[in-house]
Design an enzyme around this catalytic site. Structure first.
Site, PDB file in Angstrom:
ATOM      1  N   CYS A 115       0.815  -1.234   0.000  1.00 47.04           N
ATOM      2  CA  CYS A 115       0.000   0.000   0.000  1.00 47.04           C
ATOM      3  C   CYS A 115       0.836   1.266   0.000  1.00 47.04           C
ATOM      4  O   CYS A 115       0.316   2.355  -0.254  1.00 47.04           O
ATOM      5  CB  CYS A 115      -0.923   0.005   1.198  1.00 47.04           C
ATOM      6  SG  CYS A 115      -1.887  -1.487   1.283  1.00 47.04           S
ATOM      7  N   HIS A 255      -3.522   6.515   3.387  1.00 43.86           N
ATOM      8  CA  HIS A 255      -3.892   5.261   2.729  1.00 43.86           C
ATOM      9  C   HIS A 255      -5.223   4.794   3.310  1.00 43.86           C
ATOM     10  O   HIS A 255      -5.448   4.856   4.515  1.00 43.86           O
ATOM     11  CB  HIS A 255      -2.800   4.211   2.960  1.00 43.86           C
ATOM     12  CG  HIS A 255      -3.260   2.829   2.586  1.00 43.86           C
ATOM     13  ND1 HIS A 255      -3.804   2.551   1.352  1.00 43.86           N
ATOM     14  CD2 HIS A 255      -3.296   1.658   3.298  1.00 43.86           C
ATOM     15  CE1 HIS A 255      -4.144   1.271   1.312  1.00 43.86           C
ATOM     16  NE2 HIS A 255      -3.845   0.712   2.481  1.00 43.86           N
ATOM     17  N   ASN A 285     -10.124  -1.062   0.393  1.00 48.32           N
ATOM     18  CA  ASN A 285      -8.671  -0.871   0.379  1.00 48.32           C
ATOM     19  C   ASN A 285      -8.139  -1.286  -0.998  1.00 48.32           C
ATOM     20  O   ASN A 285      -8.173  -2.464  -1.351  1.00 48.32           O
ATOM     21  CB  ASN A 285      -8.052  -1.731   1.493  1.00 48.32           C
ATOM     22  CG  ASN A 285      -6.534  -1.635   1.545  1.00 48.32           C
ATOM     23  OD1 ASN A 285      -5.895  -1.130   0.625  1.00 48.32           O
ATOM     24  ND2 ASN A 285      -5.955  -2.140   2.618  1.00 48.32           N
TER      25      ASN A 285
HETATM   26  N1  ACO Z   1     -17.601 -10.172   9.762  1.00 46.03           N
HETATM   27  C1  ACO Z   1     -17.996 -10.525  11.013  1.00 46.03           C
HETATM   28  N2  ACO Z   1     -17.122 -10.796  12.004  1.00 46.03           N
HETATM   29  C2  ACO Z   1     -15.819 -10.722  11.706  1.00 46.03           C
HETATM   30  C3  ACO Z   1     -15.337 -10.386  10.431  1.00 46.03           C
HETATM   31  C4  ACO Z   1     -16.299 -10.108   9.436  1.00 46.03           C
HETATM   32  N3  ACO Z   1     -15.969  -9.748   8.172  1.00 46.03           N
HETATM   33  N4  ACO Z   1     -13.980 -10.387  10.441  1.00 46.03           N
HETATM   34  C5  ACO Z   1     -13.611 -10.718  11.699  1.00 46.03           C
HETATM   35  N5  ACO Z   1     -14.720 -10.930  12.461  1.00 46.03           N
HETATM   36  C6  ACO Z   1     -14.799 -11.318  13.864  1.00 46.03           C
HETATM   37  C7  ACO Z   1     -13.563 -12.009  14.371  1.00 46.03           C
HETATM   38  O1  ACO Z   1     -13.584 -13.367  14.065  1.00 46.03           O
HETATM   39  C8  ACO Z   1     -13.651 -11.728  15.857  1.00 46.03           C
HETATM   40  O2  ACO Z   1     -14.547 -12.636  16.413  1.00 46.03           O
HETATM   41  P1  ACO Z   1     -14.279 -13.260  17.884  1.00 46.03           P
HETATM   42  O3  ACO Z   1     -14.283 -12.086  18.820  1.00 46.03           O
HETATM   43  O4  ACO Z   1     -15.418 -14.201  18.055  1.00 46.03           O
HETATM   44  O5  ACO Z   1     -12.944 -13.934  17.790  1.00 46.03           O
HETATM   45  C9  ACO Z   1     -14.302 -10.348  15.936  1.00 46.03           C
HETATM   46  O6  ACO Z   1     -14.909 -10.141  14.654  1.00 46.03           O
HETATM   47  C10 ACO Z   1     -13.322  -9.227  16.202  1.00 46.03           C
HETATM   48  O7  ACO Z   1     -12.185  -9.400  15.337  1.00 46.03           O
HETATM   49  P2  ACO Z   1     -10.993  -8.388  15.283  1.00 46.03           P
HETATM   50  O8  ACO Z   1      -9.970  -8.906  14.343  1.00 46.03           O
HETATM   51  O9  ACO Z   1     -10.574  -8.028  16.682  1.00 46.03           O
HETATM   52  O10 ACO Z   1     -11.731  -7.097  14.647  1.00 46.03           O
HETATM   53  P3  ACO Z   1     -11.153  -5.685  14.376  1.00 46.03           P
HETATM   54  O11 ACO Z   1     -12.036  -4.694  14.974  1.00 46.03           O
HETATM   55  O12 ACO Z   1      -9.673  -5.611  14.650  1.00 46.03           O
HETATM   56  O13 ACO Z   1     -11.313  -5.556  12.797  1.00 46.03           O
HETATM   57  C11 ACO Z   1      -9.994  -5.660  10.810  1.00 46.03           C
HETATM   58  C12 ACO Z   1     -10.651  -6.460  11.921  1.00 46.03           C
HETATM   59  C13 ACO Z   1     -11.101  -4.937  10.054  1.00 46.03           C
HETATM   60  C14 ACO Z   1      -9.288  -6.618   9.886  1.00 46.03           C
HETATM   61  C15 ACO Z   1      -9.013  -4.636  11.427  1.00 46.03           C
HETATM   62  O14 ACO Z   1      -8.145  -5.267  12.341  1.00 46.03           O
HETATM   63  C16 ACO Z   1      -8.164  -3.939  10.399  1.00 46.03           C
HETATM   64  O15 ACO Z   1      -8.662  -3.183   9.575  1.00 46.03           O
HETATM   65  N6  ACO Z   1      -6.815  -4.134  10.448  1.00 46.03           N
HETATM   66  C17 ACO Z   1      -5.913  -3.534   9.497  1.00 46.03           C
HETATM   67  C18 ACO Z   1      -5.944  -4.366   8.267  1.00 46.03           C
HETATM   68  C19 ACO Z   1      -5.291  -3.686   7.114  1.00 46.03           C
HETATM   69  O16 ACO Z   1      -5.250  -2.502   7.059  1.00 46.03           O
HETATM   70  N7  ACO Z   1      -4.813  -4.492   6.165  1.00 46.03           N
HETATM   71  C20 ACO Z   1      -4.273  -3.992   4.953  1.00 46.03           C
HETATM   72  C21 ACO Z   1      -2.890  -3.500   5.094  1.00 46.03           C
HETATM   73  S1  ACO Z   1      -2.493  -2.515   3.784  1.00 46.03           S
HETATM   74  C22 ACO Z   1      -1.778  -3.448   2.505  1.00 46.03           C
HETATM   75  O17 ACO Z   1      -0.582  -3.588   2.450  1.00 46.03           O
HETATM   76  C23 ACO Z   1      -2.669  -4.080   1.474  1.00 46.03           C
END
Ligand code: ACO
Length: 328
Positions: A115, A255, A285
């Site tokens: 990214c 980003h 994203n």
């Molecule tokens: N729908 C429903 N529930 C979900 C989903 C979904 N799509 N995805 C995860 N959950 C659940 C998990 O299983 C977890 O359940 P549990 O509590 O029973 O274990 C719960 O939701 C909470 O999960 P978290 O991972 O703690 O949720 P969080 O609020 O952190 O959101 C997310 C997850 C959206 C992935 C966030 O961490 C994030 O955006 N991180 C950054 C990711 C990113 O930017 N990646 C790209 C990098 S850039 C590049 O180089 C391409």
């Protein structure tokens, strides 16, 4: 005092027509519009059709940027295509774009910095222009990430979308142009976002394909923290280098990974939401494409005028991060 700097002369962007909504995803994995909207800010993302590929979007964005810069393709002498979803391994997508555009005088190559790729490209173009090696650079961020998304993994499949953004960079005079640019990486965190298969380490076989080794694997929670910290730190660094503060910034284009990441970074920098670009609800994203798309959409919407200070910050797999501060 008249200073020669590198500045952005024209921008462009392009998307596939196809749209994947949160409701569509809720039919594929256990998720909901409410979860995706609250946790990420995403409502929909663009998805390329099976016959579409990365360079097509890159070429459309690049052509628009060249036209808006008032140049011809033959004027471009450097093409940097930032992508983690190239058309093919060899040759570079940059060379494919070059041939399509007819930019026959350019050196063309790809940059793999996830990214942060567009800001990596902008930083290199800035250096090449200031040293006189390059006159007009075309920097593109282009992705068809949906090819590498595992649509059984609800954590990643809701995030990513496709598209391309481009900028033509050339010398500018006066107080315009890139005031500070910094890029960084830390390979110790490489497993926070990676795709293990398909290269020489785990060559593509029926087994690696069946195991989904070519798909993105992500430690979302950990990446979230690194993202907020690194984008805030690098933003402060470029502002400090230019002797300016976040108060001076007209538009902040981070980003687009997650609206909560954007909000947290803006909050750390004390930049209120009116001065922050957000396109995540519509595009998800798009990795290296998110910042140039944001830049072009902001230009089209009349949100940037000559003399305005624009701050851009990114982070991505690698991990990589970068910051560029420019006066429009
Ligand atoms: N729908 C429903 N529930 C979900 C989903 C979904 N799509 N995805 C995860 N959950 C659940 C998990 O299983 C977890 O359940 P549990 O509590 O029973 O274990 C719960 O939701 C909470 O999960 P978290 O991972 O703690 O949720 P969080 O609020 O952190 O959101 C997310 C997850 C959206 C992935 C966030 O961490 C994030 O955006 N991180 C950054 C990711 C990113 O930017 N990646 C790209 C990098 S850039 C590049 O180089 C391409």
């Amino acid at each position: 005092m008249v200073t020669t700097r590198a500045g952005i002369l024209g921008t462009g962007h392009s998307y596939p027509e196809g749209i994947l909504t949160n409701a569509d995803l809720a039919t594929m994995v256990e998720t909901s519009d409410d979860w995706i909207t609250t946790r990420t800010g995403i409502k929909q993302r663009r998805k390329a059709a099976p016959e579409e590929y990365t360079s097509q979007f890159a070429v459309r964005a690049g052509r628009q940027a060249i036209e808006r810069a008032g140049l011809q393709a033959e004027d471009i002498d450097l093409i940097l295509c930032a992508t983690v979803s190239p058309d093919q391994i060899l040759p570079s997508t940059g060379c494919i774009i070059q041939a399509e555009l007819g930019a026959n005088k350019a050196a063309a190559m790809d940059l793999v910095a996830a990214c942060s790729g567009f800001l990596y490209g902008l930083t290199l173009a800035d250096a090449m222009i200031r040293t006189g090696q390059t006159k007009y650079a075309l920097v593109i961020g282009a992705e068809v990430l949906t090819r590498y998304v595992d649509y059984t993994d609800r954590q990643t499949c809701v995030l990513f979308g496709d598209g391309a953004g481009a900028a033509v960079v050339g010398a500018v005079e006066g107080d315009r142009g890139i005031l500070a640019a910094r890029i960084r990486s830390d390979g110790r965190y490489l497993e926070q976002l990676y795709s293990p298969g398909g290269g020489t380490r785990r060559k593509p076989t029926a087994e690696t394909l069946a195991a989904g080794d070519h798909f993105f694997k992500m430690k979302g929670n950990e990446l979230f923290k690194v993202a907020v910290r690194s984008m805030a730190d690098i933003s402060r660094e470029v502002l400090e280098e230019a002797g300016l503060s976040a108060e001076d910034v007209k538009l902040f284009i981070p980003h687009q990974a997650n609206q909560r990441i954007t909000d947290a970074v803006a909050n750390k920098l004390n930049v209120e939401s009116e001065r922050v670009y957000s396109g995540i609800s519509q595009h998800g994203n798009t990795s290296s494409a998110s910042i140039p798309i944001g830049l072009d959409e902001s230009v089209e919407a009349g949100k940037i005028s000559p003399g305005d200070l624009v701050l851009m910050a990114s982070f991505g797999g690698g991990v990589t991060w970068g910051g560029v501060l420019l006066r429009w």
